[in-house]
Design a protein around this motif. Structure first.
Motif, PDB file in Angstrom:
ATOM      1  N   LEU B  21     -59.510  56.326 -12.455  1.00  0.00           N
ATOM      2  CA  LEU B  21     -58.956  56.811 -11.183  1.00  0.00           C
ATOM      3  C   LEU B  21     -60.115  57.045 -10.205  1.00  0.00           C
ATOM      4  O   LEU B  21     -60.803  58.060 -10.261  1.00  0.00           O
ATOM      5  CB  LEU B  21     -58.145  58.090 -11.410  1.00  0.00           C
ATOM      6  CG  LEU B  21     -56.925  57.923 -12.335  1.00  0.00           C
ATOM      7  CD1 LEU B  21     -56.293  59.279 -12.643  1.00  0.00           C
ATOM      8  CD2 LEU B  21     -55.891  56.973 -11.746  1.00  0.00           C
ATOM      9  N   PRO B  23     -60.153  57.078  -6.560  1.00  0.00           N
ATOM     10  CA  PRO B  23     -59.396  57.004  -5.308  1.00  0.00           C
ATOM     11  C   PRO B  23     -60.290  57.047  -4.064  1.00  0.00           C
ATOM     12  O   PRO B  23     -61.029  57.992  -3.857  1.00  0.00           O
ATOM     13  CB  PRO B  23     -58.509  58.246  -5.371  1.00  0.00           C
ATOM     14  CG  PRO B  23     -59.278  59.208  -6.216  1.00  0.00           C
ATOM     15  CD  PRO B  23     -60.041  58.390  -7.206  1.00  0.00           C
ATOM     16  N   ASN B  43     -52.890  58.996  -7.092  1.00  0.00           N
ATOM     17  CA  ASN B  43     -53.089  59.118  -8.541  1.00  0.00           C
ATOM     18  C   ASN B  43     -51.770  59.317  -9.277  1.00  0.00           C
ATOM     19  O   ASN B  43     -51.519  58.692 -10.308  1.00  0.00           O
ATOM     20  CB  ASN B  43     -54.006  60.308  -8.848  1.00  0.00           C
ATOM     21  CG  ASN B  43     -55.432  60.067  -8.393  1.00  0.00           C
ATOM     22  OD1 ASN B  43     -55.828  58.926  -8.160  1.00  0.00           O
ATOM     23  ND2 ASN B  43     -56.193  61.133  -8.248  1.00  0.00           N
ATOM     24  N   LYS B  44     -50.942  60.198  -8.750  1.00  0.00           N
ATOM     25  CA  LYS B  44     -49.656  60.526  -9.377  1.00  0.00           C
ATOM     26  C   LYS B  44     -48.800  59.276  -9.526  1.00  0.00           C
ATOM     27  O   LYS B  44     -48.214  59.018 -10.592  1.00  0.00           O
ATOM     28  CB  LYS B  44     -48.942  61.578  -8.516  1.00  0.00           C
ATOM     29  CG  LYS B  44     -47.588  62.031  -9.028  1.00  0.00           C
ATOM     30  CD  LYS B  44     -47.068  63.170  -8.129  1.00  0.00           C
ATOM     31  CE  LYS B  44     -45.640  63.574  -8.477  1.00  0.00           C
ATOM     32  NZ  LYS B  44     -44.649  62.493  -8.305  1.00  0.00           N
ATOM     33  N   ILE B  47     -50.299  57.035 -12.190  1.00  0.00           N
ATOM     34  CA  ILE B  47     -50.081  57.623 -13.525  1.00  0.00           C
ATOM     35  C   ILE B  47     -48.626  57.438 -13.970  1.00  0.00           C
ATOM     36  O   ILE B  47     -48.352  56.991 -15.083  1.00  0.00           O
ATOM     37  CB  ILE B  47     -50.469  59.129 -13.518  1.00  0.00           C
ATOM     38  CG1 ILE B  47     -51.987  59.273 -13.328  1.00  0.00           C
ATOM     39  CG2 ILE B  47     -50.015  59.823 -14.795  1.00  0.00           C
ATOM     40  CD1 ILE B  47     -52.444  60.657 -12.882  1.00  0.00           C
ATOM     41  N   TYR B  57     -56.814  58.367 -19.094  1.00  0.00           N
ATOM     42  CA  TYR B  57     -57.113  58.300 -17.660  1.00  0.00           C
ATOM     43  C   TYR B  57     -58.513  58.855 -17.449  1.00  0.00           C
ATOM     44  O   TYR B  57     -58.897  59.851 -18.068  1.00  0.00           O
ATOM     45  CB  TYR B  57     -56.104  59.090 -16.822  1.00  0.00           C
ATOM     46  CG  TYR B  57     -54.761  58.403 -16.754  1.00  0.00           C
ATOM     47  CD1 TYR B  57     -54.605  57.228 -16.030  1.00  0.00           C
ATOM     48  CD2 TYR B  57     -53.670  58.923 -17.449  1.00  0.00           C
ATOM     49  CE1 TYR B  57     -53.384  56.577 -15.989  1.00  0.00           C
ATOM     50  CE2 TYR B  57     -52.440  58.265 -17.414  1.00  0.00           C
ATOM     51  CZ  TYR B  57     -52.307  57.098 -16.677  1.00  0.00           C
ATOM     52  OH  TYR B  57     -51.113  56.444 -16.652  1.00  0.00           O
ATOM     53  N   PRO B  59     -60.577  59.977 -14.338  1.00  0.00           N
ATOM     54  CA  PRO B  59     -60.949  60.261 -12.948  1.00  0.00           C
ATOM     55  C   PRO B  59     -62.476  60.270 -12.821  1.00  0.00           C
ATOM     56  O   PRO B  59     -63.169  60.855 -13.655  1.00  0.00           O
ATOM     57  CB  PRO B  59     -60.378  61.661 -12.697  1.00  0.00           C
ATOM     58  CG  PRO B  59     -59.381  61.884 -13.785  1.00  0.00           C
ATOM     59  CD  PRO B  59     -59.872  61.105 -14.960  1.00  0.00           C
ATOM     60  N   SER B  74     -57.792  67.937  -5.241  1.00  0.00           N
ATOM     61  CA  SER B  74     -57.040  66.759  -5.699  1.00  0.00           C
ATOM     62  C   SER B  74     -57.370  66.445  -7.158  1.00  0.00           C
ATOM     63  O   SER B  74     -56.491  66.034  -7.927  1.00  0.00           O
ATOM     64  CB  SER B  74     -57.387  65.536  -4.850  1.00  0.00           C
ATOM     65  OG  SER B  74     -57.151  65.780  -3.482  1.00  0.00           O
ATOM     66  N   THR B  78     -54.719  66.471 -10.163  1.00  0.00           N
ATOM     67  CA  THR B  78     -54.555  65.256 -10.964  1.00  0.00           C
ATOM     68  C   THR B  78     -54.631  65.562 -12.456  1.00  0.00           C
ATOM     69  O   THR B  78     -53.757  65.146 -13.232  1.00  0.00           O
ATOM     70  CB  THR B  78     -55.638  64.213 -10.581  1.00  0.00           C
ATOM     71  OG1 THR B  78     -55.495  63.907  -9.187  1.00  0.00           O
ATOM     72  CG2 THR B  78     -55.492  62.947 -11.401  1.00  0.00           C
ATOM     73  N   ILE B 242     -55.785  49.781 -10.066  1.00  0.00           N
ATOM     74  CA  ILE B 242     -55.315  50.728  -9.049  1.00  0.00           C
ATOM     75  C   ILE B 242     -55.265  50.120  -7.647  1.00  0.00           C
ATOM     76  O   ILE B 242     -54.512  50.582  -6.801  1.00  0.00           O
ATOM     77  CB  ILE B 242     -56.133  52.055  -9.056  1.00  0.00           C
ATOM     78  CG1 ILE B 242     -57.583  51.845  -8.604  1.00  0.00           C
ATOM     79  CG2 ILE B 242     -56.078  52.701 -10.426  1.00  0.00           C
ATOM     80  CD1 ILE B 242     -58.388  53.138  -8.505  1.00  0.00           C
TER      81      ILE B 242
END
Lengths: 273, 273
Positions: B21, B23, B43-44, B47, B57, B59, B74, B78, B242
């Motif tokens: 992740l 972002p 992210n949500k 996921i 996952y 991040p 955030s 997450t 992503i």
């Protein structure tokens, strides 16, 4: 800030002291725990009490991240407080970051743009493309680990790599990177005898020297072997200064400790410059 | 989470995919920018669309820190979202931290306690006492850089140190550290031919393998040389999944990409387990 401005500040204050801000809620004076943001209040008091004796502050990001969002807010308030009230002070985000290129760019953005630090510490293991994104920022400085002050430094940093220790190879290779004039290096004070060798490789670079104080390094030894004709040293002390007292007199005691180090530095500067 | 639980989840889902992740507000679908927390919403959605196809996952902290306090919030939302909704998923804070002992303890506290990740990535340069504080946490995992997927990996990681490459020395030395059973290692997929040598040193450890997808690594090559009798691999893909689409169908397209990787993994698992 340029290195020339940092050099001028050092001569003016007769100090090359950097105070490490490692705020730990289990160690800071207990009366501060009643305030809304104990970590910021602690830092603020230390900063106000020592700013004329120091040329740098080095918040250690771990000690803020450990408290989550509240900690990150304290970090932001701390750097903003320094930048607003003491804009001449050199600020170091002691973060020891480093990742592939696009990720290092995001870290550089975090510390140089969002938080507006003058510099950030980085780790060399991932090589050139993990460090160059930091070096691209004008008048910002990237302080790379070379030889650290801890026991574990001897696990890998002093390994023989093709006839020279790894930390020397790290120093030499880094000089070939783009914008390498924005590099400074971390060299631990607990290994003063290594400074002679290091100065042969990076004669002109600023060295950030942790390990004075709680970790046992000697200031005079560091200066004897590590100083160059522009001083070229930022000597960090954290615990010995910020935790000089756990009472309500903590800021006053911190100033006394900082003053004691600064006086020793002034003597050295007067003798050599 | 124990490694046994991770292994069981891999066999059950027929997947050893980890979704990175990372972002980036300049890359996520523009319609999300109108929401209150675009990074979390992004992210949500990723996921929710991929959780049955992935076992992990990851991040990447840089992509949150770049947005300051809002970014750190955030990140917290997450990890909380994953832990609350998909508690069986293995979570990795890709932070590449590492510092002297008391500082590493604070980083461990940040990622294992405050944020409640299952694991965190660390850098080896500062040696034993910079990593052991992470290893002290029961049922938490410390994923140390060994051989990374970027060009800069060849600057230092493959240097010859006393007859063997530095990354091999890092692997061997780390096995002597306290609680080394809590170690996993980062090994880049772009160097599949190195896995044979690495498996001789760490036959039983989980390897986190970035470099599939945008960085160009081959899944079948990685499995051929890197898999052990407990699978022992977590293969990470970030950008290819992503950012599969920049439109309103981004989550659907991310699922398609993840499904395509998972199907290839299922074939490999069916053949070998």
């Amino acid at each position: 800030m340029t290195t020339q401005q940092l050099h001028e500040q050092i001569l003016q204050k007769k100090s090359f002291l950097c105070v490490g801000l490692d705020p730990d809620l289990t160690k800071i004076p207990q009366h501060l725990l009643e305030t809304e943001d104990p970590i910021f209040e602690f830092n603020k008091a230390i900063i106000d009490a020592t700013h004329d004796l120091t040329v740098g502050y080095k918040p250690n990001t771990a000690f803020f991240e450990a408290y989550g969002i509240k900690g990150w807010m304290s970090l932001q308030k701390t750097i903003n407080y320094i930048n607003e009230n003491y804009p001449d002070i050199f600020t170091i985000a002691d973060a020891k970051r480093g990742d592939i290129g696009n990720t290092s760019s995001m870290y550089a953005k975090a510390f140089f743009e969002d938080l507006n630090f003058d510099s950030v510490t980085v780790a060399p293991y991932m090589g050139k493309d993990s460090v160059e994104p930091f070096l691209a920022f004008e008048n910002k400085h990237t302080i790379m680990l070379a030889l650290t002050s801890n026991e574990g430094a001897f696990d890998f940093q002093t390994l023989n790599t093709n006839g020279k220790e790894l930390y020397k190879q790290v120093l030499e290779t880094s000089k070939t990177w783009k914008n390498s004039e924005n590099l400074m290096y971390v060299v631990g004070a607990t290994k003063a005898e290594y400074f002679t060798e290091i100065r042969k490789i990076v004669p002109d670079s600023f060295l950030l020297v942790p390990g004075i104080g709680a970790q046992g390094g000697s200031l005079s030894e560091v200066c004897k072997y590590g100083m160059n004709d522009k001083v070229g040293l930022l000597v960090n002390s954290a615990r010995a200064i910020i935790y000089a007292s756990k009472g309500t007199d903590f800021a006053e005691k911190a100033r006394e400790e900082a003053l004691s180090v600064q006086k020793e530095m002034a003597t050295i500067i007067d003798r050599r410059f």
